[in-house]
Design a protein around this motif. Structure first.
Motif, short mmCIF file in Angstrom:
data_model
loop_
_atom_site.label_atom_id
_atom_site.label_comp_id
_atom_site.label_asym_id
_atom_site.label_seq_id
_atom_site.Cartn_x
_atom_site.Cartn_y
_atom_site.Cartn_z
N SER A 199 0.84 -1.20 0.00
CA SER A 199 0.00 0.00 0.00
C SER A 199 0.87 1.25 0.00
O SER A 199 2.09 1.18 0.14
CB SER A 199 -0.92 0.00 1.22
OG SER A 199 -0.17 -0.07 2.42
N ASP A 203 1.94 1.51 -4.18
CA ASP A 203 0.85 0.57 -4.43
C ASP A 203 0.75 0.32 -5.93
O ASP A 203 0.75 1.27 -6.73
CB ASP A 203 -0.46 1.16 -3.90
CG ASP A 203 -1.66 0.32 -4.28
OD1 ASP A 203 -1.77 -0.80 -3.77
OD2 ASP A 203 -2.48 0.80 -5.10
N THR A 273 -6.76 -3.33 -4.09
CA THR A 273 -6.51 -3.10 -2.67
C THR A 273 -7.62 -3.68 -1.81
O THR A 273 -7.35 -4.37 -0.81
CB THR A 273 -6.37 -1.58 -2.39
OG1 THR A 273 -5.31 -1.05 -3.20
CG2 THR A 273 -6.06 -1.33 -0.93
N LYS A 277 -7.38 -6.80 0.84
CA LYS A 277 -7.74 -6.66 2.26
C LYS A 277 -8.82 -7.64 2.65
O LYS A 277 -8.78 -8.23 3.74
CB LYS A 277 -8.21 -5.22 2.52
CG LYS A 277 -7.08 -4.19 2.49
CD LYS A 277 -7.61 -2.79 2.73
CE LYS A 277 -6.48 -1.76 2.72
NZ LYS A 277 -6.99 -0.38 2.88
#
Length: 320
Positions: A199, A203, A273, A277
């Protein structure tokens, strides 16, 4: 698939930059763009290619196109031999300033963690597939037979093993799998740390989707320094040698996969992303998968519920 979609979207952005802002070089530049993002995909999915080399190759190949149509345009195109001289001289002449070096740094620091992350996922799949097909020992087979089928010989077909008895048998059978537990926990922790490192400024989503901005900066710099670059080129390659050909206009299909690309770029749920996650959060729930496998098997299907009569290996009892 999300990685592949991201690469296609970044390629779309970059090709669109040429079509919208530099139509006279779009057809030739789009070929450079396609080769570049092919190399990006090859690197991410594990092929042994150098990020520094394919970034530099992109700008090397782009320079003759830019020189021919932007810096020193003519009625005809430069010869293949002259274009090769420009390509070889690009790193010394530095027509794009520090942009290539900046691109090398961004690509290296963003693509490597993503490549490692995908390799780690493949490793996890191998571990799971390997432990999915275990061969039980004879002692385990006998213990399972006694636990599940011996009560049937006494007509006790509805009796289930006692919880403690079931745990003893299943833990014994899965003793080898329990040894995987520590390494599995460390593996998940490593994935968490790797995901965190993916991140921020480097990223992969940020870097790839903004690559077209870097390319635009490079083109602007080459255009501004055009006269000076022409002098440098004349010293290295001589005056332009041209041939009677004409470059085609933009042939890039901007509507190709347009709907899917729009969804990917606008829908937050579809971003890499968020996918990553979500995956890590689900994986955390299975941190104790191997150590708790016996408890899951006995608790969910094999053993009798607490308080009910159960089979203890010899008879039906109230308590084990």
């Amino acid at each position: 698939e999300t990685f592949e979609m991201l690469i296609r979207l970044a390629e779309n952005y970059t090709s669109t930059l040429f079509c919208n802002g530099y139509g006279n070089i779009a057809a030739e530049a789009t070929t450079c763009v396609q080769e570049f993002f092919t190399d990006v995909g090859l690197f991410i999915f594990g092929t042994d290619v150098s990020t520094e080399e394919f970034v530099n190759r992109f700008f090397d190949t782009l320079f003759p196109v830019v020189y021919n149509h932007v810096i020193n345009p003519g009625l005809t195109d430069i010869s293949l031999e002259y274009a090769e001289c420009l390509r070889m001289a690009r790193r010394a002449i530095r027509p794009f300033g520090n942009v290539p070096r900046k691109a090398v740094g961004q690509m290296g620091r963003s693509l490597l963690p993503s490549r490692t992350f995908l390799q780690a996922l493949n490793l996890g799949i191998e571990v799971i597939n390997t432990t999915d097909h275990l061969h039980f020992s004879k002692d385990c087979s006998r213990a399972l037979l006694r636990m599940q089928y011996c009560p049937h010989c006494q007509g006790l077909t509805l009796s289930k093993p006692c919880m403690g008895y079931c745990l003893n048998v299943i833990r014994g059978c899965l003793a080898n799998m329990a040894e995987v537990d520590l390494h599995w926990r460390e593996y998940i922790q490593s994935l968490e740390e790797l995901s965190s490192a993916m991140s921020g400024t480097y990223d992969i989503e940020h870097v790839l989707l903004n690559f077209h901005s870097l390319v635009n900066d490079a083109l602007v710099q080459a255009r501004i320094n055009g006269p000076e670059l022409s002098e440098q080129v004349n010293k290295v390659c001589g005056p332009p040698v041209r041939k009677p050909t004409q470059s085609p206009g933009c042939s890039f299909d901007q509507n190709k996969d347009n709907q899917g690309l729009k969804m990917f770029s606008r829908d937050n749920e579809e971003t890499l992303t968020n996918r990553r996650k979500e995956f890590i959060s689900h994986l955390r729930l299975h941190r104790a998968f191997y150590s708790g496998l016996a408890d899951q098997l006995c608790g969910n299907e094999l053993a009798a519920a607490d308080g009910l009569p159960c089979w203890n290996g010899e008879d039906v009892v109230r308590r084990y």
